[in-house]
Design a protein around this motif. Structure first.
Motif, PDB file in Angstrom:
ATOM      1  N   GLN A  52      39.356  47.202  46.373  1.00 49.38           N
ATOM      2  CA  GLN A  52      39.148  46.117  45.411  1.00 49.38           C
ATOM      3  C   GLN A  52      37.741  45.521  45.520  1.00 49.38           C
ATOM      4  O   GLN A  52      37.201  45.006  44.536  1.00 49.38           O
ATOM      5  CB  GLN A  52      40.181  45.016  45.636  1.00 49.38           C
ATOM      6  CG  GLN A  52      41.614  45.446  45.360  1.00 49.38           C
ATOM      7  CD  GLN A  52      42.589  44.315  45.598  1.00 49.38           C
ATOM      8  OE1 GLN A  52      42.585  43.313  44.895  1.00 49.38           O
ATOM      9  NE2 GLN A  52      43.439  44.470  46.605  1.00 49.38           N
ATOM     10  N   LEU A  53      37.155  45.600  46.709  1.00 48.06           N
ATOM     11  CA  LEU A  53      35.824  45.021  46.908  1.00 48.06           C
ATOM     12  C   LEU A  53      34.704  45.935  46.421  1.00 48.06           C
ATOM     13  O   LEU A  53      33.582  45.460  46.190  1.00 48.06           O
ATOM     14  CB  LEU A  53      35.604  44.714  48.392  1.00 48.06           C
ATOM     15  CG  LEU A  53      36.298  43.482  48.977  1.00 48.06           C
ATOM     16  CD1 LEU A  53      35.986  43.366  50.455  1.00 48.06           C
ATOM     17  CD2 LEU A  53      35.895  42.210  48.247  1.00 48.06           C
ATOM     18  N   LEU A  54      34.949  47.225  46.290  1.00 43.71           N
ATOM     19  CA  LEU A  54      33.876  48.168  45.988  1.00 43.71           C
ATOM     20  C   LEU A  54      33.082  47.796  44.727  1.00 43.71           C
ATOM     21  O   LEU A  54      31.839  47.855  44.734  1.00 43.71           O
ATOM     22  CB  LEU A  54      34.449  49.587  45.862  1.00 43.71           C
ATOM     23  CG  LEU A  54      34.870  50.243  47.189  1.00 43.71           C
ATOM     24  CD1 LEU A  54      35.438  51.631  46.946  1.00 43.71           C
ATOM     25  CD2 LEU A  54      33.687  50.320  48.146  1.00 43.71           C
ATOM     26  N   PRO A  55      33.730  47.417  43.602  1.00 48.99           N
ATOM     27  CA  PRO A  55      32.911  47.019  42.432  1.00 48.99           C
ATOM     28  C   PRO A  55      32.012  45.818  42.706  1.00 48.99           C
ATOM     29  O   PRO A  55      30.871  45.769  42.224  1.00 48.99           O
ATOM     30  CB  PRO A  55      33.971  46.697  41.369  1.00 48.99           C
ATOM     31  CG  PRO A  55      35.191  47.434  41.797  1.00 48.99           C
ATOM     32  CD  PRO A  55      35.161  47.400  43.283  1.00 48.99           C
TER      33      PRO A  55
ATOM     34  N   ALA B 271      29.221  37.506  49.185  1.00 48.65           N
ATOM     35  CA  ALA B 271      30.543  37.157  49.723  1.00 48.65           C
ATOM     36  C   ALA B 271      31.364  38.415  50.002  1.00 48.65           C
ATOM     37  O   ALA B 271      32.086  38.494  50.997  1.00 48.65           O
ATOM     38  CB  ALA B 271      31.278  36.240  48.741  1.00 48.65           C
ATOM     39  N   ALA B 272      31.248  39.400  49.111  1.00 45.30           N
ATOM     40  CA  ALA B 272      31.981  40.652  49.317  1.00 45.30           C
ATOM     41  C   ALA B 272      31.479  41.371  50.560  1.00 45.30           C
ATOM     42  O   ALA B 272      32.276  41.918  51.340  1.00 45.30           O
ATOM     43  CB  ALA B 272      31.840  41.546  48.086  1.00 45.30           C
ATOM     44  N   TYR B 273      30.155  41.380  50.759  1.00 46.53           N
ATOM     45  CA  TYR B 273      29.606  42.018  51.960  1.00 46.53           C
ATOM     46  C   TYR B 273      30.058  41.298  53.225  1.00 46.53           C
ATOM     47  O   TYR B 273      30.358  41.926  54.245  1.00 46.53           O
ATOM     48  CB  TYR B 273      28.078  42.067  51.887  1.00 46.53           C
ATOM     49  CG  TYR B 273      27.558  43.172  51.003  1.00 46.53           C
ATOM     50  CD1 TYR B 273      27.677  44.494  51.392  1.00 46.53           C
ATOM     51  CD2 TYR B 273      26.974  42.880  49.780  1.00 46.53           C
ATOM     52  CE1 TYR B 273      27.204  45.507  50.577  1.00 46.53           C
ATOM     53  CE2 TYR B 273      26.500  43.882  48.954  1.00 46.53           C
ATOM     54  CZ  TYR B 273      26.623  45.201  49.362  1.00 46.53           C
ATOM     55  OH  TYR B 273      26.174  46.205  48.550  1.00 46.53           O
ATOM     56  N   GLU B 274      30.117  39.981  53.163  1.00 50.46           N
ATOM     57  CA  GLU B 274      30.583  39.223  54.330  1.00 50.46           C
ATOM     58  C   GLU B 274      32.053  39.522  54.610  1.00 50.46           C
ATOM     59  O   GLU B 274      32.467  39.618  55.774  1.00 50.46           O
ATOM     60  CB  GLU B 274      30.381  37.725  54.086  1.00 50.46           C
ATOM     61  CG  GLU B 274      30.701  36.850  55.294  1.00 50.46           C
ATOM     62  CD  GLU B 274      29.809  37.145  56.477  1.00 50.46           C
ATOM     63  OE1 GLU B 274      30.291  36.963  57.620  1.00 50.46           O
ATOM     64  OE2 GLU B 274      28.654  37.564  56.278  1.00 50.46           O
TER      65      GLU B 274
ATOM     66  N   LEU C 184      36.698  35.438  45.786  1.00 50.42           N
ATOM     67  CA  LEU C 184      36.823  36.037  44.458  1.00 50.42           C
ATOM     68  C   LEU C 184      38.210  35.768  43.920  1.00 50.42           C
ATOM     69  O   LEU C 184      39.201  36.312  44.402  1.00 50.42           O
ATOM     70  CB  LEU C 184      36.561  37.546  44.536  1.00 50.42           C
ATOM     71  CG  LEU C 184      35.195  37.945  45.111  1.00 50.42           C
ATOM     72  CD1 LEU C 184      35.136  39.443  45.346  1.00 50.42           C
ATOM     73  CD2 LEU C 184      34.076  37.505  44.181  1.00 50.42           C
ATOM     74  N   SER C 185      38.287  34.925  42.913  1.00 48.03           N
ATOM     75  CA  SER C 185      39.590  34.543  42.359  1.00 48.03           C
ATOM     76  C   SER C 185      40.199  35.668  41.529  1.00 48.03           C
ATOM     77  O   SER C 185      41.416  35.733  41.357  1.00 48.03           O
ATOM     78  CB  SER C 185      39.452  33.290  41.505  1.00 48.03           C
ATOM     79  OG  SER C 185      38.514  33.509  40.453  1.00 48.03           O
ATOM     80  N   ALA C 186      39.378  36.544  40.970  1.00 51.70           N
ATOM     81  CA  ALA C 186      39.885  37.607  40.099  1.00 51.70           C
ATOM     82  C   ALA C 186      40.466  38.782  40.879  1.00 51.70           C
ATOM     83  O   ALA C 186      41.019  39.688  40.288  1.00 51.70           O
ATOM     84  CB  ALA C 186      38.765  38.109  39.192  1.00 51.70           C
ATOM     85  N   ILE C 187      40.312  38.748  42.174  1.00 51.28           N
ATOM     86  CA  ILE C 187      40.769  39.872  42.985  1.00 51.28           C
ATOM     87  C   ILE C 187      42.185  39.618  43.477  1.00 51.28           C
ATOM     88  O   ILE C 187      42.582  38.476  43.716  1.00 51.28           O
ATOM     89  CB  ILE C 187      39.809  40.096  44.176  1.00 51.28           C
ATOM     90  CG1 ILE C 187      39.832  41.554  44.631  1.00 51.28           C
ATOM     91  CG2 ILE C 187      40.159  39.207  45.347  1.00 51.28           C
ATOM     92  CD1 ILE C 187      38.676  41.886  45.551  1.00 51.28           C
ATOM     93  N   THR C 188      42.957  40.675  43.599  1.00 52.56           N
ATOM     94  CA  THR C 188      44.340  40.554  44.050  1.00 52.56           C
ATOM     95  C   THR C 188      44.380  40.247  45.538  1.00 52.56           C
ATOM     96  O   THR C 188      43.780  40.965  46.335  1.00 52.56           O
ATOM     97  CB  THR C 188      45.120  41.852  43.773  1.00 52.56           C
ATOM     98  OG1 THR C 188      45.005  42.153  42.376  1.00 52.56           O
ATOM     99  CG2 THR C 188      46.574  41.700  44.153  1.00 52.56           C
ATOM    100  N   LYS C 189      45.075  39.183  45.892  1.00 50.54           N
ATOM    101  CA  LYS C 189      45.180  38.824  47.301  1.00 50.54           C
ATOM    102  C   LYS C 189      46.095  39.804  48.040  1.00 50.54           C
ATOM    103  O   LYS C 189      47.035  40.351  47.476  1.00 50.54           O
ATOM    104  CB  LYS C 189      45.727  37.400  47.449  1.00 50.54           C
ATOM    105  CG  LYS C 189      44.807  36.349  46.854  1.00 50.54           C
ATOM    106  CD  LYS C 189      43.487  36.289  47.602  1.00 50.54           C
ATOM    107  CE  LYS C 189      42.632  35.112  47.134  1.00 50.54           C
ATOM    108  NZ  LYS C 189      42.184  35.232  45.773  1.00 50.54           N
ATOM    109  N   VAL C 190      45.810  40.026  49.318  1.00 52.39           N
ATOM    110  CA  VAL C 190      46.620  40.923  50.141  1.00 52.39           C
ATOM    111  C   VAL C 190      47.238  40.110  51.270  1.00 52.39           C
ATOM    112  O   VAL C 190      46.626  39.180  51.793  1.00 52.39           O
ATOM    113  CB  VAL C 190      45.770  42.084  50.710  1.00 52.39           C
ATOM    114  CG1 VAL C 190      45.314  43.002  49.618  1.00 52.39           C
ATOM    115  CG2 VAL C 190      44.579  41.543  51.487  1.00 52.39           C
ATOM    116  N   LYS C 191      48.439  40.467  51.626  1.00 54.26           N
ATOM    117  CA  LYS C 191      49.144  39.740  52.671  1.00 54.26           C
ATOM    118  C   LYS C 191      50.118  40.675  53.365  1.00 54.26           C
ATOM    119  O   LYS C 191      50.775  41.496  52.720  1.00 54.26           O
ATOM    120  CB  LYS C 191      49.896  38.539  52.082  1.00 54.26           C
ATOM    121  CG  LYS C 191      50.542  37.645  53.125  1.00 54.26           C
ATOM    122  CD  LYS C 191      51.220  36.452  52.464  1.00 54.26           C
ATOM    123  CE  LYS C 191      51.854  35.539  53.503  1.00 54.26           C
ATOM    124  NZ  LYS C 191      52.545  34.380  52.868  1.00 54.26           N
ATOM    125  N   VAL C 192      50.205  40.548  54.672  1.00 55.98           N
ATOM    126  CA  VAL C 192      51.126  41.370  55.447  1.00 55.98           C
ATOM    127  C   VAL C 192      52.552  40.895  55.202  1.00 55.98           C
ATOM    128  O   VAL C 192      52.837  39.701  55.240  1.00 55.98           O
ATOM    129  CB  VAL C 192      50.789  41.287  56.955  1.00 55.98           C
ATOM    130  CG1 VAL C 192      51.799  42.083  57.765  1.00 55.98           C
ATOM    131  CG2 VAL C 192      49.386  41.803  57.210  1.00 55.98           C
TER     132      VAL C 192
END
Length: 436
Positions: free
Chosen positions: A253-256, A264-267, A164-172
């Motif tokens: 972020q994945l809930l919507p 893809a979100a479920y995976e 999902l390109s519209a979602i904010t990426k997370v990184k440690v």
């Protein structure tokens, strides 16, 4: 106009751990060899692909491995000998020095004599206890690091799976973690050194005691060892907590997208569930590695807190009864109060980071519950995820001291209450012993 690129430092977890490993190694709290450090030292020598084994994101020379199990820590005979030799040599010196000081105890008050004896020998007990336990727990500590390295490898895959390109990426961000650990180290060691110089804890009395030649070895060494031991626990609890917070942010972020039935979100959530299971395993290993050490530290901090509270109260009682300062000064009173405040801070830090880590793990489980607004199709997909997470719901996640009591903010409140209770008992015993 082209957008300016923001320069951001990044560092892998296995490299971020190196400063903490070196500090604990010097303090005899880590006797094993940290393999990524060997790789770091061999960087300039180079490493050919046929002579390397992949660990995390680094190529580790085979000559530094004790087998191909991929463990980040390897047994070191020299390291064990160094830890045992230094701790036994210190214990011998401490006992001999304390025996020479015991003959100077001329106080007729039984409570004060008991406190003085405890202060003189507690440093030896702390060093032997903490170093011995850390040696025994080294294999579990190696597994803890290995689990966290596996988690860091799995997080990017979890993010990529969503697609999902519209979602904010997370990184440690390990740079922030390393900065916080170093700041806590400087603050912890620095404050205790200053307090020892002004009022030596080993020979502290309710009339105060200045810094002496004995304090450097008999006081500052065990106090520094306690700081490093607690810092190790807090640092790894913070590592686990940050990764749990990252999972929670990603899940929110994945809930919507889950509500719209994105496969893809479920995976991605399925990957998240597996990572969460690894982090729960890391919490269990954290208990195994530091449970006994935390028990020793909390008991020492609690007993010392009662003692310091007793000394502070007796200064006030004597001044109130005689209406004059009997060898006490405002400076002595304040220096003892500073010790009380700092020990409360140490206990709070231990309890807070434990509480925060467990709460983040429980929050992930709560977020993985199936929302009622989902339709039949979404419910089928989400039910699969919930079933995978069901085992974690039935397991009570906690950080404890060998299963005796849970380390959280409730324990901090209980320690304050127990300190007040025992403080009243000691004051009453002191008054009755002196016939007042």
């Amino acid at each position: 106009m082209p957008r300016r690129k923001v320069f951001a430092w990044s560092i892998s977890l296995q490299n971020a751990i190196i400063p903490l490993y070196i500090i604990s190694k010097v303090c005899c709290l880590n006797a094993f060899t940290y393999l990524p450090l060997c790789h770091f030292l061999d960087t300039y020598a180079g490493c050919k692909s046929d002579k390397c084994v992949k660990i995390g994101t680094a190529d580790i020379p085979v000559k530094h491995l004790k087998g191909k199990d991929g463990k980040p820590l390897a047994f070191s005979f020299i390291g064990v000998l160094h830890a045992l030799g230094c701790s036994l040599a210190y214990a011998s010196y401490h006992i001999l020095s304390s025996l020479s000081q015991s003959g100077k105890l001329t106080d007729s008050n039984l409570v004060r004599v008991a406190i003085d004896l405890k202060n003189q020998y507690i440093g030896c007990i702390l060093v032997l206890g903490i170093v011995t336990v850390s040696l025994v727990r080294q294999p579990a500590f190696s597994r803890l690091i290995q689990v966290l390295l596996n988690v860091d490898r799995a997080i990017p895959e979890m993010v990529r799976t969503a697609g999902l390109s519209a979602i904010t990426k997370v990184k440690v961000n390990n740079i922030v973690w390393l900065r916080n650990v170093l700041l806590m180290l400087i603050l912890g060691v620095g404050v205790k050194a200053v307090l020892e110089v002004t009022n030596c804890l080993m020979y502290i009395r309710d009339s105060g005691s200045p810094f002496s030649s004995n304090c450097l070895l008999l006081c500052i060494i065990p106090q520094t060892l306690c700081v490093i031991s607690e810092l190790q626990f807090v640092a790894f609890a913070l590592l686990i907590s940050e990764r749990l917070k990252l999972l929670n942010r990603w899940l929110l972020q994945l809930l919507p997208h889950l509500g719209r039935g994105s496969e893809a979100a479920y995976e991605s959530v399925r990957h998240l569930v597996r990572i969460h299971g690894q982090l729960l395993k890391a919490i269990g290993l954290l208990n195994c590695c530091f449970g006994v050490q935390n028990t020793i530290l909390l008991l020492y901090q609690f007993v010392t807190l009662v003692e310091l509270g007793y000394n502070t109260c007796m200064m006030s009682v004597r001044y109130a009864e005689a209406e004059v300062q009997q060898g006490d000064s405002t400076e002595d009173f304040l220096e003892t109060v500073y010790w009380v405040v700092w020990f409360l801070v140490e206990i709070f830090v231990l309890c807070y980071f434990s509480h925060d880590t467990v709460e983040e793990a429980r929050r992930t489980v709560h977020l993985l519950r199936m929302p009622n607004i989902y339709g039949p199709c979404q419910r089928i997909n989400f039910r699969t995820i919930s079933q995978e997470q069901l085992v974690f719901r039935n397991v009570k996640t906690s950080i404890s001291c060998c299963g005796l009591f849970t380390i959280d903010l409730t324990l901090f409140h209980a320690i304050i209450g127990a300190t007040t209770t025992y403080l009243i008992i000691l004051i009453q015993f002191d008054q009755s012993f002196n016939g007042d």
